[in-house]
Enzyme design. Structure first.
Site, PDB file in Angstrom:
ATOM      1  N   LYS A 200       0.847  -1.198   0.000  1.00  0.00           N
ATOM      2  CA  LYS A 200       0.000   0.000   0.000  1.00  0.00           C
ATOM      3  C   LYS A 200       0.884   1.250   0.000  1.00  0.00           C
ATOM      4  O   LYS A 200       0.676   2.176  -0.758  1.00  0.00           O
ATOM      5  CB  LYS A 200      -0.914  -0.043   1.232  1.00  0.00           C
ATOM      6  CG  LYS A 200      -1.838   1.128   1.333  1.00  0.00           C
ATOM      7  CD  LYS A 200      -2.766   0.985   2.539  1.00  0.00           C
ATOM      8  CE  LYS A 200      -3.469   2.318   2.793  1.00  0.00           C
ATOM      9  NZ  LYS A 200      -4.293   2.294   3.986  1.00  0.00           N
ATOM     10  N   GLU A 206      10.636  -4.745   4.022  1.00  0.00           N
ATOM     11  CA  GLU A 206      10.656  -6.174   3.669  1.00  0.00           C
ATOM     12  C   GLU A 206      10.300  -6.364   2.188  1.00  0.00           C
ATOM     13  O   GLU A 206      10.966  -7.092   1.453  1.00  0.00           O
ATOM     14  CB  GLU A 206       9.618  -6.938   4.507  1.00  0.00           C
ATOM     15  CG  GLU A 206       9.958  -7.106   5.971  1.00  0.00           C
ATOM     16  CD  GLU A 206       9.463  -5.944   6.826  1.00  0.00           C
ATOM     17  OE1 GLU A 206       9.223  -4.844   6.276  1.00  0.00           O
ATOM     18  OE2 GLU A 206       9.346  -6.152   8.049  1.00  0.00           O
ATOM     19  N   GLY A 261      -4.866  -1.603   5.133  1.00  0.00           N
ATOM     20  CA  GLY A 261      -4.080  -2.733   4.610  1.00  0.00           C
ATOM     21  C   GLY A 261      -4.686  -4.087   4.977  1.00  0.00           C
ATOM     22  O   GLY A 261      -4.854  -4.969   4.138  1.00  0.00           O
ATOM     23  N   ARG A 262      -5.051  -4.241   6.248  1.00  0.00           N
ATOM     24  CA  ARG A 262      -5.546  -5.554   6.691  1.00  0.00           C
ATOM     25  C   ARG A 262      -6.987  -5.818   6.265  1.00  0.00           C
ATOM     26  O   ARG A 262      -7.553  -6.859   6.569  1.00  0.00           O
ATOM     27  CB  ARG A 262      -5.373  -5.690   8.207  1.00  0.00           C
ATOM     28  CG  ARG A 262      -5.958  -4.545   9.014  1.00  0.00           C
ATOM     29  CD  ARG A 262      -5.449  -4.553  10.456  1.00  0.00           C
ATOM     30  NE  ARG A 262      -5.856  -3.366  11.187  1.00  0.00           N
ATOM     31  CZ  ARG A 262      -5.188  -2.230  11.225  1.00  0.00           C
ATOM     32  NH1 ARG A 262      -4.058  -2.093  10.533  1.00  0.00           N
ATOM     33  NH2 ARG A 262      -5.611  -1.211  11.938  1.00  0.00           N
ATOM     34  N   GLU A 347      -3.995  -5.949  15.350  1.00  0.00           N
ATOM     35  CA  GLU A 347      -3.502  -4.656  14.848  1.00  0.00           C
ATOM     36  C   GLU A 347      -4.652  -3.635  14.886  1.00  0.00           C
ATOM     37  O   GLU A 347      -4.434  -2.449  15.046  1.00  0.00           O
ATOM     38  CB  GLU A 347      -2.933  -4.797  13.428  1.00  0.00           C
ATOM     39  CG  GLU A 347      -2.025  -3.628  13.044  1.00  0.00           C
ATOM     40  CD  GLU A 347      -1.297  -3.800  11.719  1.00  0.00           C
ATOM     41  OE1 GLU A 347      -1.972  -3.816  10.678  1.00  0.00           O
ATOM     42  OE2 GLU A 347      -0.058  -3.898  11.721  1.00  0.00           O
ATOM     43  N   HIS A 378      -2.742 -32.169  19.946  1.00  0.00           N
ATOM     44  CA  HIS A 378      -1.575 -32.926  20.412  1.00  0.00           C
ATOM     45  C   HIS A 378      -0.472 -32.002  20.890  1.00  0.00           C
ATOM     46  O   HIS A 378       0.694 -32.397  20.956  1.00  0.00           O
ATOM     47  CB  HIS A 378      -1.083 -33.833  19.282  1.00  0.00           C
ATOM     48  CG  HIS A 378      -2.132 -34.821  18.884  1.00  0.00           C
ATOM     49  ND1 HIS A 378      -2.246 -36.057  19.481  1.00  0.00           N
ATOM     50  CD2 HIS A 378      -3.158 -34.726  18.008  1.00  0.00           C
ATOM     51  CE1 HIS A 378      -3.289 -36.691  18.962  1.00  0.00           C
ATOM     52  NE2 HIS A 378      -3.870 -35.903  18.057  1.00  0.00           N
ATOM     53  N   LYS A 502      10.086   0.157  13.546  1.00  0.00           N
ATOM     54  CA  LYS A 502      10.647   0.374  12.207  1.00  0.00           C
ATOM     55  C   LYS A 502      11.703   1.486  12.261  1.00  0.00           C
ATOM     56  O   LYS A 502      12.763   1.385  11.644  1.00  0.00           O
ATOM     57  CB  LYS A 502       9.552   0.798  11.226  1.00  0.00           C
ATOM     58  CG  LYS A 502       8.504  -0.251  10.938  1.00  0.00           C
ATOM     59  CD  LYS A 502       7.522   0.285   9.909  1.00  0.00           C
ATOM     60  CE  LYS A 502       6.265  -0.547   9.826  1.00  0.00           C
ATOM     61  NZ  LYS A 502       5.230   0.026   8.990  1.00  0.00           N
TER      62      LYS A 502
HETATM   63  O1  F6P Z   1       3.747  -2.391   9.670  1.00  0.00           O
HETATM   64  C1  F6P Z   1       2.397  -2.623   9.657  1.00  0.00           C
HETATM   65  C2  F6P Z   1       1.832  -2.432   8.296  1.00  0.00           C
HETATM   66  O2  F6P Z   1       1.750  -1.077   8.023  1.00  0.00           O
HETATM   67  C3  F6P Z   1       0.482  -3.100   8.167  1.00  0.00           C
HETATM   68  O3  F6P Z   1      -0.537  -2.346   8.678  1.00  0.00           O
HETATM   69  C4  F6P Z   1       0.412  -3.341   6.705  1.00  0.00           C
HETATM   70  O4  F6P Z   1      -0.564  -4.281   6.370  1.00  0.00           O
HETATM   71  C5  F6P Z   1       1.811  -3.825   6.426  1.00  0.00           C
HETATM   72  O5  F6P Z   1       2.616  -3.046   7.278  1.00  0.00           O
HETATM   73  C6  F6P Z   1       2.275  -3.698   5.010  1.00  0.00           C
HETATM   74  O6  F6P Z   1       2.202  -2.380   4.579  1.00  0.00           O
HETATM   75  P1  F6P Z   1       2.283  -2.014   3.033  1.00  0.00           P
HETATM   76  O7  F6P Z   1       1.141  -2.646   2.343  1.00  0.00           O
HETATM   77  O8  F6P Z   1       2.246  -0.527   2.995  1.00  0.00           O
HETATM   78  O9  F6P Z   1       3.594  -2.551   2.508  1.00  0.00           O
END
Ligand code: F6P
Length: 538
Positions: A200, A206, A261-262, A347, A378, A502
């Site tokens: 987003k 990452e 995002g979620r 979150e 288990h 972060k």
């Molecule tokens: O670090 C949390 C977050 O901002 C989430 O809310 C989001 O889903 C995820 O990182 C990924 O964010 P993006 O879609 O901006 O890469």
């Protein structure tokens, strides 16, 4: 007396202290039609909450609370695009993505339609071979590079609905640990691999790190820089930045800041779902979610599936004092559901300050965890049955879950229902003693056989694991989360808590690179950083 939330709150506290002394089984004995009354139906879903330590009095008071706290009105505000995300000054229009309440948001709805149409065109072109890799090969594999909301939803859906007949194999890489991408790439051919950079913000470390490494992998296979864009799709609010990757315009899909995002799997974030499972499957998922939106808008509180889920969680966590909630899907296909729900609920509702800035005096989201049955049986179910922690749970049982071996499926369903019953009945002191006697044990040893039971939980029956049912299930959890946020008086659509880590990571990265800290650092972190530098010095 005027019924205010405070008065209701006090009433619920009183009822809870009485109810806590009772047994769920007694509630069944006292009310033989309980199983019929304590349930509600949504599209493809049944919520059976009869095995909660919940009395008629408690239920009525919770339903009054739903009215007094204006939950139906709050849902209207959500779907009509009001600014429910106050700290980011935005609406949260995930419902619009699946065609709910489009009348109120014509411009946004038209942007969604255009994007969906472009996605469908691209997906079709990839499937029919019109859209190919740089060397002319058809794509066989798609790798979604994203994390959090840009990963967990599509990962869950592809795993749940995937089959041998899928048009493309889907893979998901989220971790910045290079092993995640490297392990995925080992078995793949760069010439027939398509990447979706799903972010987003288009700033997530990452995702950008994995995308850069993916590009190197393609380059190493001889794909020229100018042609690299043929192997990428981008999904982001920052379409201009995606352009810098030489990704052709028709493969850059917009996302909007009014979608969290979620809550975004229904948008272009779901392109890997459509690529992997086919466009019609993606559409059916949206249909299921839309049906659940309609149910939520129209059903009275007592028949409203997500509203009941929220009220039950409030009852459990606030009044019966459970602090952990399990999601136990009895379906391997739903193995990623707890991971998805962890982000969705924790979150969203893991907050401590109200939108007006007051520090909340009550607990907010419970810790959510779980795994696909019967694996947990288990492992950690021992704690559930005999440990000292108070929990609540959702046991999810699809009534039909595929073509496979009916005997094995029967066994799976038997375990789901057996655990549900065992959570309720436990094993009494008397029965434990009898069992101990039978096995020749003394009194002390016989006590080890006692299980307190009386653990409240919901049984969610899904008609099947179809795209529609899954769409409805996820939408139900989304709305449960929202209703709870209203009851808990917090903003479920921001996530300021994740930013600090972060920011510090940026400084520590510098420290690991140079041995110098840009900011004041504690001795323990300095020692661990030196250890890492030493271990990685050549
Ligand atoms: O670090 C949390 C977050 O901002 C989430 O809310 C989001 O889903 C995820 O990182 C990924 O964010 P993006 O879609 O901006 O890469």
């Amino acid at each position: 007396m005027t019924i205010t939330p405070q008065a209701l709150h006090e009433a619920l506290q009183d009822i809870a202290s009485e109810t806590a002394q009772q047994r769920i089984e007694q509630l069944f004995t006292a009310s033989p039609d309980r199983a019929d009354r304590y349930r509600c139906e949504g599209p493809g879903l049944t919520l059976d909450f009869s095995k909660h330590l919940l009395t008629d009095d408690a239920l009525q008071t919770l339903l009054e609370l739903a009215t007094v706290r204006s939950l139906p009105e709050a849902f209207e505000q959500l779907i009509q695009g009001q600014q429910v995300n106050r700290s980011e000054r935005r609406p949260a229009l995930h419902t619009l993505l699946r065609g709910t309440a489009t009348g109120a948001q014509a411009q946004r709805a038209s942007a969604i339609d255009k994007t969906l149409a472009r996605m469908a065109t691209l997906v079709e072109a990839v499937h029919d071979g019109g859209c190919r890799g740089a060397g002319g090969q058809r794509f066989t594999d798609v790798i979604n590079l994203g994390i959090g909301g840009s990963d967990l939803g599509p990962r869950l859906i592809c795993d749940a609905l995937g089959s041998e007949a899928m048009p493309l194999r889907t893979h998901f890489v989220a971790n910045i640990d290079p092993d995640d991408l490297d392990r995925t790439l080992t078995a793949l051919d760069p010439r027939s691999t398509l990447f979706v950079i799903c972010s987003k913000s288009f700033t997530t470390e990452e995702t950008l790190s994995n995308a850069a490494r993916a590009r190197k992998w393609l380059e190493a296979a001889g794909i020229r820089e100018q042609a690299l864009g043929l192997h990428f799709i981008a999904v982001t609010t920052q379409v201009a930045q995606a352009g810098e990757w030489h990704i052709p315009e028709e493969r850059c899909f917009p996302l909007w800041d009014w979608v969290g995002g979620r809550y975004s799997l229904w948008s272009a974030v779901g392109v890997s779902i459509a690529l992997g499972l086919g466009w019609s499957t993606f559409e059916r998922l949206l249909v299921g979610a839309r049906l659940l939106d309609t149910h939520t808008e129209r059903a009275a509180p007592g028949e409203n599936l997500p509203m009941m889920m929220a009220l039950l969680e409030l009852w459990q966590t606030h009044y019966l004092k459970t602090d952990t909630h399990l999601v136990l899907p009895y379906a391997q296909k739903l193995a990623h559901l707890p991971d998805f729900l962890q982000q969705l609920t924790m979150e969203s509702n893991g907050k401590r300050v109200s939108p007006a800035g007051e520090v909340l005096e009550h607990h907010t989201a419970p810790v959510l965890w779980g795994s696909a049955g019967t694996i947990g049986q288990h492992s950690y179910y021992q704690l559930l049955h005999q440990g000292t922690r108070a929990f609540s749970a959702d046991i999810i049982l699809p009534l039909r879950s595929g073509e496979g071996d009916l005997d094995a499926r029967r066994a799976l369903a038997a375990h789901a229902l057996a655990q549900s019953r065992a959570f309720m009945v436990g094993r009494s002191e008397e029965d434990a003693r009898a069992l101990g006697n039978e096995r020749g044990f003394d009194e002390a040893t016989s006590r080890q056989f006692e299980l307190p039971g009386n653990h409240s939980h919901t049984l969610i029956l899904m008609d099947d694991i179809s795209p529609e049912c899954l769409g409805a299930l996820i939408a139900a959890y989304e709305h449960k989360t929202y209703f709870l946020s209203v009851l808990l008086n917090l903003n479920p659509f921001d996530q300021w808590g994740v930013e600090l880590g972060k920011e510090i990571a940026g400084h520590i990265r510098h420290l690991l690179e140079t041995g110098e800290s840009e900011i004041q650092m504690d001795p323990a972190t300095l020692t661990a950083s030196s250890a890492w530098r030493e271990a990685n010095s050549s």
